[in-house]
Design an enzyme around this catalytic site. Structure first.
Site, PDB file in Angstrom:
ATOM      1  N   ASP A 167     -72.717  -0.479  15.410  1.00 61.80           N
ATOM      2  CA  ASP A 167     -72.087  -1.302  16.447  1.00 61.80           C
ATOM      3  C   ASP A 167     -72.206  -2.766  16.038  1.00 61.80           C
ATOM      4  OD1 ASP A 167     -71.248  -2.358  19.126  1.00 61.80           O
ATOM      5  OD2 ASP A 167     -71.473  -0.261  19.695  1.00 61.80           O
ATOM      6  N   HIS A 170     -69.647  -3.432  13.842  1.00 57.98           N
ATOM      7  CA  HIS A 170     -68.502  -3.991  14.562  1.00 57.98           C
ATOM      8  C   HIS A 170     -68.415  -5.499  14.437  1.00 57.98           C
ATOM      9  CE1 HIS A 170     -68.245  -0.229  17.407  1.00 57.98           C
ATOM     10  NE2 HIS A 170     -68.082   0.064  16.126  1.00 57.98           N
TER      11      HIS A 170
END
Length: 455
Positions: free
Chosen positions: A276, A299
């Protein structure tokens, strides 16, 4: 010499020694108090700096005066090793209580204290909270490994969002070069993001700092968190440096560093490879400086999401500088939900190198991370303004290298694009950009041209 004279000399000598010992005791009273506290708590004075053999050496060390030696003893740190409080260190038996006891004794120490996780050993932990305030400064030195219990039933169902929590400790330093292992595989496979048929349940954050001012975390390795690796919440004056954080790119919600409701935070010289956000910046963050960061997979660096459930969010004075991103979903990102309020302003992303990044530059005021389609809400939005994207270069796997997807009623404004060169990976065509309700300006060379298409 006559027997009476010898007795007189011996008596005089012993009186002098007793006087010196009394002076030493008075001068190092704090050290003696802490050593006594250790004994009461099951520890041994020999691991206390200034107690045991160290204390005996104070009387005559290398020709130093008694006053100098006693003063040195009072400034040395008390060391509270987990092994002295009943820890097994085999990675199989529960050492939660041993850590709690060592922390309690260290926190009560009148002298500066060190809680030591010894090297070359592994300590199995369930949920634990290490609370302050403490009597003196305290260090948590992780030289070995802290590993989470693999048994999810050890987590309280009503409070399953945390593993190790440090709360209300000012002036805390954490380091030692050891490892914090979240043992997250069991949690990941039970995540609704992995198995959509499962109901969503929160997983623990591995290491959380709550209301800890003047905090320093340096030189730790964190792996395989159950969810977020490290969270900084409601803290002021924070330094995070030389951290290595890693989890598989497929692991759900395993953000590297999560910052919320905190001020004056510095992050430097970290490598983050997770599933993430490498760094997630949430509501209430003001005065954040991130520099020399390596990120990917993951991310990217994200401000938000902000304004979910029609909430108010405020973020300002964010400076992201000198970042290398490898294969991330996003590069420099700001994301807000429709219907929120507040602001995200005075933000700089600069000196960034992108390698095969999907969305290198993206502002999204219509963010939606929901299984159901989000309804259009035009009444309010989190305002985004005074954002600089500067000196950003590299490659992307997306045709749209720059995306400014802003609110109709609250458009993004004062968006500056300076010296940008983003090309398709393997020269696979030309890159473009997409804009909606964005007020921008450019300077220097900007590739692709801003807003070559409009949604």
């Amino acid at each position: 010499m006559a027997s009476g004279a010898r007795k007189l000399v011996r008596s005089s000598f012993m009186a002098s020694v007793r006087a010196l010992l009394a002076l030493t005791f008075l001068l190092s009273g704090g050290a003696a108090t802490a050593a006594a506290a250790m004994v009461r708590n099951g520890g041994s004075p020999s691991i206390y700096g200034g107690g045991g053999e160290e204390g005996a050496a104070v009387i005559g060390r290398g020709g130093r005066s008694l006053l100098q030696a006693a003063a040195a003893a009072t400034t040395q740190s008390a060391v509270f090793s987990l092994d002295s409080y009943g820890a097994h260190g085999d990675g199989e038996r529960d050492d939660t209580a041993a850590l709690a006891r060592a922390w309690s004794a260290a926190c009560a120490s009148a002298a500066p204290a060190v809680v030591l996780v010894p090297a070359s050993r592994s300590y199995l932990l369930r949920q634990v909270t290490l609370s302050g305030p403490c009597e003196s400064t305290i260090k948590l030195m992780v030289k070995g490994t802290l590993v989470a219990s693999p048994d999810m039933s050890n987590w309280n169902e009503s409070n399953r969002r945390y593993w190790i929590v440090v709360r209300g400790v000012d002036g805390l330093a954490v380091g030692g070069g050891g490892t914090i292992d979240g043992n997250g595989e069991g949690w990941w496979e039970n995540s609704c993001k992995i198995n959509r048929a499962l109901p969503c349940k929160g997983a623990p954050t591995a290491l959380s700092f709550h209301t800890c001012d003047n905090l320093s975390v340096n030189g730790l390795k964190m792996v395989n968190s159950q969810q977020i690796h490290m969270s900084v919440e409601d803290c002021t004056g924070v330094e995070l440096a030389h951290l290595s954080i890693s989890a598989p790119g497929t692991s759900p919600n395993t953000d590297g560093i999560h910052i919320t409701r905190s001020k004056n935070v510095q992050v430097s010289d970290c490598t983050i490879k997770t599933g993430d956000d490498c760094v997630s910046i949430e509501d209430g963050t003001h005065g954040l400086h991130v520099t020399r960061l390596v990120c990917g997979p993951g991310h990217g660096i994200s401000i938000g999401s902000l304004g979910d459930d029609n909430s108010r969010a405020e973020v300002s004075d964010i400076f992201i500088d000198t970042v290398h991103l490898y294969g991330t979903t996003n590069g420099a990102r700001i994301k807000t939900w429709q219907g929120g309020s507040g602001y995200a302003k005075d933000i700089v992303f600069q000196n960034m190198v992108m390698n095969s990044v999907k969305n290198p530059i993206i502002i999204d005021q219509n963010y939606c991370d929901s299984a159901k389609k989000c309804e259009t809400q035009e009444g309010s939005a989190v305002e985004i303004s005074n954002v600089v994207f500067k000196n950003i270069a590299g490659t992307t796997i997306s045709k749209s290298a720059i995306t400014l997807n802003c609110s109709k009623n609250y458009p993004c404004y004062d968006i500056s694009l300076q010296d940008i060169n983003l090309e398709m990976v393997d020269d696979n065509g030309a890159t473009g950009s997409t804009c909606q309700n964005a007020k921008w300006r450019k300077s220097g060379t900007v590739v692709p041209q801003p807003c070559t298409s409009t949604n």
